[in-house]
Enzyme design. Structure first.
Site, short mmCIF file in Angstrom:
data_model
loop_
_atom_site.label_atom_id
_atom_site.label_comp_id
_atom_site.label_asym_id
_atom_site.label_seq_id
_atom_site.Cartn_x
_atom_site.Cartn_y
_atom_site.Cartn_z
N ASP A 1 -1.64 1.18 -3.86
CA ASP A 1 -2.45 0.29 -4.31
C ASP A 1 -3.83 0.89 -4.65
O ASP A 1 -4.83 0.21 -4.89
CB ASP A 1 -2.59 -0.81 -3.40
N SER B 1 0.81 -1.28 -0.10
CA SER B 1 -0.06 0.03 0.14
C SER B 1 0.82 1.28 -0.03
O SER B 1 1.36 1.51 -0.93
CB SER B 1 -0.90 -0.26 1.22
N HIS B 2 0.69 2.22 1.10
CA HIS B 2 1.41 3.40 1.06
C HIS B 2 2.93 3.20 1.77
O HIS B 2 3.76 4.20 1.50
CB HIS B 2 0.75 4.22 2.03
N ASP C 1 -2.96 6.35 -3.26
CA ASP C 1 -1.72 5.61 -2.57
C ASP C 1 -1.05 4.53 -3.57
O ASP C 1 -1.85 4.13 -4.68
CB ASP C 1 -2.01 4.97 -1.17
N ASP D 1 -6.14 2.31 -2.71
CA ASP D 1 -7.49 2.30 -1.96
C ASP D 1 -7.54 3.78 -1.16
O ASP D 1 -8.84 3.87 -0.58
CB ASP D 1 -7.49 1.03 -1.06
N ARG D 2 -6.68 4.40 -1.15
CA ARG D 2 -6.66 5.63 -0.24
C ARG D 2 -6.91 6.89 -1.26
O ARG D 2 -6.67 6.81 -2.53
CB ARG D 2 -5.34 6.06 0.36
N LYS E 1 -11.70 -0.16 0.51
CA LYS E 1 -11.60 1.38 0.33
C LYS E 1 -11.38 1.70 -1.20
O LYS E 1 -10.49 0.89 -1.78
CB LYS E 1 -10.76 2.20 1.23
C1 VG1 Z 1 -3.02 2.04 8.32
C2 VG1 Z 1 -3.99 2.96 8.68
C3 VG1 Z 1 -5.19 2.11 8.78
C4 VG1 Z 1 -5.56 1.36 7.08
C5 VG1 Z 1 -4.27 0.46 7.19
C6 VG1 Z 1 -4.23 -0.08 5.64
O1 VG1 Z 1 -2.84 1.16 9.51
O2 VG1 Z 1 -3.95 3.67 9.95
O3 VG1 Z 1 -6.49 3.17 8.88
O4 VG1 Z 1 -6.75 0.65 7.30
O5 VG1 Z 1 -2.93 1.34 7.24
O6 VG1 Z 1 -4.33 1.14 4.70
P1 VG1 Z 1 -2.00 1.01 10.86
O7 VG1 Z 1 -2.21 -0.10 11.48
O8 VG1 Z 1 -0.54 1.43 10.29
O9 VG1 Z 1 -2.26 2.36 11.79
V1 VG1 Z 1 -3.63 0.60 3.22
O10 VG1 Z 1 -4.07 1.71 2.24
O11 VG1 Z 1 -2.10 0.60 3.59
O12 VG1 Z 1 -3.95 -0.80 2.76
CO CO Z 2 -3.67 1.38 0.36
#
Ligand code: VG1
Ligand code: CO
Length: 546
Positions: free
Chosen positions: A282, A115-116, A280, A284-285, A379
């Site tokens: 992938d 993801s990010h 982001d 979803d954000r 998302k």
């Molecule tokens: C983070 C965010 C959470 C989100 C998760 C996955 O998790 O706070 O809200 O669902 O990333 O997002 P954490 O445990 O690091 O706080 V993504 O876009 O990385 O799949």
């Molecule tokens: Co993501």
């Protein structure tokens, strides 16, 4: 294709417990012999009745995506899947994968993404399993996968040439069919069915309204190109950083004011477009930016809920809204006015699946820039951007004007998240343990003139299946309704990340113009007093403020 099935002996590898969203580690960890194979076999071993059924497979295109896809295809064939739908070049955004699983009634899907998190050979890689509703596997399954990783003795694979993923079409590995599909089409068609493309298109082609979508060299480039430029007619330059790269161009594909620096610069220039957005790694954000104005994700969810009746796909009203616990209560105020339920879940999209399946919620959101609806079970960044564009096309007001009138109507929830990244794990764990140990004696204490009213560690009982998740974050509530939440990230790969979430409600419209960090200044000082972050971590300030 001639293939030989193989059973390879292996041993458990420590640390393969999925976090907030799948298993995330450094690429170099995933490259170790058997690391990916063990985890994939542990997924398959936790599932039942998938023989002959369809698996969806794709990733965000980061470094190692192509290698991992071929490994998983071989293993899926050896484990008895009947068919795999895989995105061309092995790519599917997370919401697109969710869409494809649902549309083709697949048994489930595997999404490769961190993801990010940054990519490249020195960056991060990740993998997660999604169930047949298209959403992330619930904790019951992720825990079963983890248990399997601890007792694994063998994995199944096939020997044979790589599948050509460069062209769409059908092939096979042994008995298993492989279909290389267009990664964009299904998702784009679904989005076109929800939003008023005619009206949005007219706005984008009018010449008097400009957008800038920053794909951050991540997966959404082709989706944005197809939807905003090709289908809606926005000028070609409307999408920036639109070519996906395995290392995201060296950037950090996290759409927030710190890492989406380029977009922020564009949107704060004298010649700024009317609307800016980013997504982001992938897809979803989403980050929403107006002209010289950044929308916080918590407010964005509230605005979408309050304006949903303007959008064709949601014109019949919302069944309910859901937000993760640390997300601000701005959406709650809208739900209350609309007379619909608002659910508070632990962090991570996997907790929304049951509410969406049961028809209890239509819109969901997280403070971390994630918003989505019951159209998929993830998302969805591009969806959120279209939702905003649809609202703007109807209301014909600026983003800032929409926010200001929203606050006037509902009051403003000042909100900020302070992240301390790469903190020593032992230090972070002790900080949380000490906080938890102090919970009983916090209520009633007055610090800097503020009285603590409540303090607990958030636990959630799923209203649909009754499953319980504990230790989801420490909440400290004050007499005036303000609150501070402390939790450790479950997606990082280096040390620990401490997240401090700050929120204060301000009903008085004459005070809505105050700068956020200033408005939260008192709470920021309280957080320090309660948790001793500076003294413990040696950090004078957060790494990232959103
Ligand atoms: C983070 C965010 C959470 C989100 C998760 C996955 O998790 O706070 O809200 O669902 O990333 O997002 P954490 O445990 O690091 O706080 V993504 O876009 O990385 O799949
Ligand atoms: Co993501």
């Amino acid at each position: 294709m001639t293939t030989t099935q193989q059973t390879i002996a292996t041993q458990p590898i420590a640390g393969q417990r999925p976090g907030t969203s799948g298993l995330r580690k450094k690429v170099t960890v995933f490259q170790a012999p058997g690391y990916l194979e063990n985890f994939v076999q542990a997924i398959f071993d936790s599932l039942e009745g998938f023989q002959g059924k369809t698996l969806v497979l794709g990733g965000d295109g980061r470094y190692y995506n192509d290698v991992a896809i071929q490994t998983i295809l071989r293993m899926a064939a050896a484990n008895g899947f009947g068919r795999v739908l895989v995105g061309q070049h092995g790519i599917l955004s997370t919401p697109a994968a969710s869409c494809v699983i649902r549309k083709h009634q697949a048994y489930g899907g595997i999404i490769l993404s961190a993801s990010h998190n940054p990519g490249g050979p020195e960056g991060d890689f990740g993998i997660k399993y999604n169930i047949g509703n298209g959403g992330p596997a619930p904790e019951k399954i992720t825990e079963a996968i983890y248990a399997n990783t601890q007792k694994i003795t063998r994995y199944l694979t096939t020997v044979g040439a790589d599948v050509n993923l460069a062209v769409q079409g059908k092939s096979s590995i042994g008995e298993m069919a492989v279909e290389v599909i267009d990664p964009v089409a299904d998702h784009a068609d679904l989005l076109a069915s929800l939003f008023d493309f005619e009206r949005i298109g007219a706005l984008l082609r009018s010449g008097s309204f400009r957008i800038c979508f920053d794909a951050m060299h991540a997966v959404t480039g082709p989706y944005a190109q197809e939807i905003f430029v090709k289908r809606l007619g926005a000028p070609a330059g409307s999408v920036i950083n639109g070519v996906p790269l395995p290392d995201f161009g060296g950037g950090h594909p996290d759409p927030n004011p710190t890492y989406a620096e380029e977009l922020v610069k564009v949107m704060f220039a004298d010649t700024a477009p009317d609307f800016g957005a980013a997504s982001d790694g992938d897809g979803d954000r989403n980050m929403i930016v107006g002209r010289h104005f950044i929308v916080t994700p918590s407010d964005s969810l509230a605005v979408l809920a309050a304006n949903a009746q303007l959008v064709p796909g949601y014109a019949n009203g919302l069944k309910g809204v859901a937000r993760s616990m640390p997300t601000s209560a701005a959406a709650d105020r809208v739900a209350e006015k609309l007379g619909i339920a608002c659910y508070e879940t632990p962090t991570g999209w996997k907790f929304f699946g049951n509410l969406l399946d049961a028809g209890m919620a239509t819109l969901c959101g997280e403070e971390s820039a994630g918003t989505g609806s019951d159209h998929v079970r993830e998302k969805d960044g591009v969806w959120a951007v279209l939702f905003w564009l649809n609202i703007l096309a109807v209301r014909r007001e600026s983003v800032e004007a929409i926010l200001r009138s929203h606050w006037q109507r509902f009051g403003r929830n000042f909100y900020s998240r302070h992240d301390y990244e790469g903190v020593d794990s032992a230090v972070a764990n002790t900080l949380m343990t000490d906080l938890r140990a102090s919970l009983a004696k916090l209520p009633g204490q007055t610090i800097n003139g503020a009285t603590i009213q409540s303090a607990d560690d958030f636990a959630y009982t799923d209203p649909v299946d009754g499953s319980v998740s504990t230790a989801q974050g420490v909440r400290v509530g004050f007499a005036d309704g303000s609150r501070i939440v402390f939790r450790l990230s479950g997606t990082g790969t280096e040390g620990a990340t401490l997240r401090v979430y700050l929120e204060r409600y301000e009903p008085d419209a004459s005070k809505h113009g105050v700068e956020t960090q200033q408005a939260l200044g008192g709470l920021i000082a309280l957080a320090e007093q309660v948790a001793g972050i500076r003294a413990r971590t040696g950090r004078a300030q957060p790494t990232v403020i959103t």
